[in-house]
Design a protein around this motif. Sequence first.
Motif, mmCIF file in Angstrom:
data_model
loop_
_atom_site.group_PDB
_atom_site.id
_atom_site.type_symbol
_atom_site.label_atom_id
_atom_site.label_comp_id
_atom_site.label_asym_id
_atom_site.label_seq_id
_atom_site.Cartn_x
_atom_site.Cartn_y
_atom_site.Cartn_z
ATOM 1 N N ALA A 130 0.886 -1.358 -0.092
ATOM 2 C CA ALA A 130 0.227 0.153 0.349
ATOM 3 C C ALA A 130 0.992 1.354 0.078
ATOM 4 O O ALA A 130 0.663 1.757 -0.604
ATOM 5 C CB ALA A 130 -1.066 0.107 1.556
ATOM 6 N N VAL A 131 2.157 1.126 0.540
ATOM 7 C CA VAL A 131 3.310 2.183 0.825
ATOM 8 C C VAL A 131 3.543 2.274 -1.193
ATOM 9 O O VAL A 131 3.747 3.343 -1.523
ATOM 10 C CB VAL A 131 4.061 2.521 1.591
ATOM 11 N N GLU A 132 3.933 1.536 -1.179
ATOM 12 C CA GLU A 132 5.029 1.356 -2.485
ATOM 13 C C GLU A 132 3.742 1.916 -3.329
ATOM 14 O O GLU A 132 4.857 2.507 -4.291
ATOM 15 C CB GLU A 132 5.529 -0.126 -2.719
ATOM 16 N N LEU A 133 2.707 1.402 -3.345
ATOM 17 C CA LEU A 133 1.698 1.907 -4.293
ATOM 18 C C LEU A 133 1.151 3.009 -4.136
ATOM 19 O O LEU A 133 0.331 3.932 -5.005
ATOM 20 C CB LEU A 133 1.154 1.060 -5.042
ATOM 21 N N ASP A 134 1.518 3.556 -2.865
ATOM 22 C CA ASP A 134 1.211 5.275 -2.924
ATOM 23 C C ASP A 134 -0.371 5.448 -2.232
ATOM 24 O O ASP A 134 -1.291 6.444 -2.716
ATOM 25 C CB ASP A 134 0.941 6.576 -4.399
ATOM 26 N N MET A 135 -1.108 3.949 -2.074
ATOM 27 C CA MET A 135 -2.183 3.779 -1.430
ATOM 28 C C MET A 135 -1.971 4.934 -0.202
ATOM 29 O O MET A 135 -3.307 6.040 0.545
ATOM 30 C CB MET A 135 -2.832 2.956 -1.246
ATOM 31 N N PHE A 136 -0.607 5.177 0.775
ATOM 32 C CA PHE A 136 -0.328 5.780 1.519
ATOM 33 C C PHE A 136 0.877 5.940 2.077
ATOM 34 O O PHE A 136 1.562 5.664 0.779
ATOM 35 C CB PHE A 136 -0.546 3.824 2.642
ATOM 36 N N THR A 137 0.654 6.757 2.435
ATOM 37 C CA THR A 137 1.837 7.875 2.865
ATOM 38 C C THR A 137 2.297 7.016 4.092
ATOM 39 O O THR A 137 2.105 7.745 4.925
ATOM 40 C CB THR A 137 1.669 9.481 2.430
ATOM 41 N N GLY A 138 4.002 7.126 3.365
ATOM 42 C CA GLY A 138 4.282 6.095 4.598
ATOM 43 C C GLY A 138 5.843 5.927 4.203
ATOM 44 O O GLY A 138 6.449 5.996 3.458
ATOM 45 N N PRO A 139 6.579 5.765 5.447
ATOM 46 C CA PRO A 139 8.072 5.026 5.244
ATOM 47 C C PRO A 139 8.190 3.978 4.676
ATOM 48 O O PRO A 139 7.420 3.008 3.857
ATOM 49 C CB PRO A 139 8.220 4.879 6.817
ATOM 50 N N ARG A 140 9.588 3.906 3.704
ATOM 51 C CA ARG A 140 9.577 2.206 3.082
ATOM 52 C C ARG A 140 9.770 0.525 4.765
ATOM 53 O O ARG A 140 10.026 1.214 5.228
ATOM 54 C CB ARG A 140 10.634 1.734 3.077
ATOM 55 N N LEU A 141 9.358 0.003 4.095
ATOM 56 C CA LEU A 141 8.190 -0.531 5.270
ATOM 57 C C LEU A 141 8.884 -2.196 5.126
ATOM 58 O O LEU A 141 9.245 -2.655 3.892
ATOM 59 C CB LEU A 141 6.878 -1.275 5.556
ATOM 60 N N PHE A 142 9.719 -2.444 5.783
ATOM 61 C CA PHE A 142 10.491 -3.765 5.978
ATOM 62 C C PHE A 142 9.536 -4.907 7.268
ATOM 63 O O PHE A 142 10.122 -4.203 8.044
ATOM 64 C CB PHE A 142 11.413 -4.199 5.656
ATOM 65 N N VAL A 143 8.954 -5.714 6.559
ATOM 66 C CA VAL A 143 7.877 -6.381 7.519
ATOM 67 C C VAL A 143 7.970 -7.957 7.960
ATOM 68 O O VAL A 143 8.570 -8.658 7.513
ATOM 69 C CB VAL A 143 6.337 -6.835 6.505
ATOM 70 N N CYS A 144 7.413 -8.735 8.981
ATOM 71 C CA CYS A 144 7.978 -9.804 9.569
ATOM 72 C C CYS A 144 6.347 -10.360 9.464
ATOM 73 O O CYS A 144 6.645 -11.670 9.623
ATOM 74 C CB CYS A 144 8.837 -9.934 10.526
ATOM 75 N N GLY A 145 5.389 -9.806 8.980
ATOM 76 C CA GLY A 145 4.224 -10.739 9.565
ATOM 77 C C GLY A 145 3.942 -10.975 10.625
ATOM 78 O O GLY A 145 3.922 -9.150 11.007
ATOM 79 N N ARG A 146 3.024 -11.928 10.857
ATOM 80 C CA ARG A 146 2.838 -12.520 12.643
ATOM 81 C C ARG A 146 4.112 -13.022 12.570
ATOM 82 O O ARG A 146 4.923 -13.723 11.980
ATOM 83 C CB ARG A 146 2.052 -13.532 12.448
ATOM 84 N N VAL A 147 4.914 -12.691 14.261
ATOM 85 C CA VAL A 147 5.769 -12.845 15.129
ATOM 86 C C VAL A 147 5.418 -14.550 15.652
ATOM 87 O O VAL A 147 3.980 -15.108 15.751
ATOM 88 C CB VAL A 147 6.147 -11.976 16.516
ATOM 89 N N ILE A 148 6.060 -15.670 15.703
ATOM 90 C CA ILE A 148 6.397 -16.576 16.102
ATOM 91 C C ILE A 148 6.828 -17.200 17.959
ATOM 92 O O ILE A 148 7.980 -16.405 17.971
ATOM 93 C CB ILE A 148 6.768 -17.778 15.055
ATOM 94 N N SER A 149 5.872 -17.380 18.696
ATOM 95 C CA SER A 149 6.162 -17.969 19.510
ATOM 96 C C SER A 149 5.627 -19.417 19.977
ATOM 97 O O SER A 149 4.566 -19.917 19.308
ATOM 98 C CB SER A 149 4.627 -17.192 20.485
ATOM 99 N N GLN A 150 5.725 -19.836 20.549
ATOM 100 C CA GLN A 150 5.190 -20.739 21.657
ATOM 101 C C GLN A 150 4.648 -20.982 22.753
ATOM 102 O O GLN A 150 4.316 -20.033 22.703
ATOM 103 C CB GLN A 150 6.938 -21.692 22.736
ATOM 104 N N THR A 151 3.611 -22.158 22.771
ATOM 105 C CA THR A 151 2.793 -21.793 24.039
ATOM 106 C C THR A 151 3.250 -21.376 24.796
ATOM 107 O O THR A 151 3.886 -21.665 25.145
ATOM 108 C CB THR A 151 2.178 -23.253 23.965
#
Length: 424
Positions: A130-151
């Motif tokens: 959404a940022v790359e396509l200029d749908m949102f004005t925002g910083p360059r994002l590096f994302v990890c999605g969901r964090v992984i956790s044990q029970t």
Amino acid sequence: MEHRLNCLDRTDFEAPAPRRVLRNLALLDPIAGRLDSGYEVLTEGQTILEVSKGGIRAGDAEVVDLRGRTLMPGLIDLHQHILGETLPMYPRMLPSLLTARASRVMLGMLSRGFTTVRDAGGADYGHKRAVELDMFTGPRLFVCGRVISQTGGHGDSRSPADMREPPMCCVQFPGVGRIADGVPEVRKAVRDEIRMGADQIKLMAGGGIASQSDPIDSLQYSTEELDALVDEARRANTYVMAHVYTAQGVQRCVAAGVRTIEHGNLIDEETARMMARAGTYLVPTLTAYQAIKEDGPNLGFSEISMQKVDRILEAGARSLELAAAAGVKIGFGTDVPRCPERQSDEFLIRAQVLPAAEIIRSATVTAAEILRHEGKLGVIRPGAYADMIVVNGNPLEDLRLLAGQGENMPLIMAKGRVLKNALD
């Protein structure tokens, strides 16, 4: 300049970036830690074309006179959560509304000079696009999605009285965490997040403040599980960032090949030396604990969380000293999803321990190295992205110029576009 804006302007962001020459400036070199005069900078589109002493001949390029102000690379925050409202303060908010709120959070980050952000849990490939396509004005994002956790780990939001089984345990944190136990499950979780566009993998390797059931010094995930997580990430040509505080927890992550230690407040000298030898980075987030200490209940933190924070807060400055003395490379993170206006306070907290040049380096060239974008982010040189900020004064002498809400940054450029221009 045609646009004289006191705030970020979406229309200007969507317009094609013209050729620009920036003149009459003091160029901040974060690698050398000094200001250099006499340079001019030419940008075209999203890229810096030329950085030269003396005049640049650029034909009909737009000329921007900085009148002696400091030009420096855009700032990089390596530990933020743009979907901060997914935390317990807002347990039943629709994902669509969360994303709408995130657009305003990202706008605020840009106004503080942060042109790149690594999201540490919650934001996904859709937010990035959404940022790359200029749908949102925002910083360059590096994302990890969901964090992984044990029970029962830091990503398990259940209270001790909650008898629900995963995945229902994560309803309170929609989109932020996923539970995976055992080597087959953690391998699948990593593969799944990468399938959905994660730039890096985030795991919970120790207890945390916000979670209710795990002490800070709990060691999460077995050695076999840690090895499997890192192996999967490496084979996908990416890396693992790990939430962990204690020396023992950090040592286990370093031995497994984790690239960045997030927080790491309770490291000791031996652990710092181990990190330096392995080339493991530290990403402290000291402003987060100051914010919780001062205003935790109003930010949604429980009494259990408030009881944990003192130990972490007191050790923060010492962890910076130990890491710097051992030669650990330190990145810049903040982790203030519930009070993003405190983001830039991290500069002032670190200034009590470290030199200004080193702190600026952590938010530019070192951060770019962590993101594996050396030469593209965190520097002003030919071939780099045209992500730059102008500062009224010399941040190497006064880090307060980088604090606050960007009031000392009259011009902000991202992707070659002028998002803020208050030079007059």
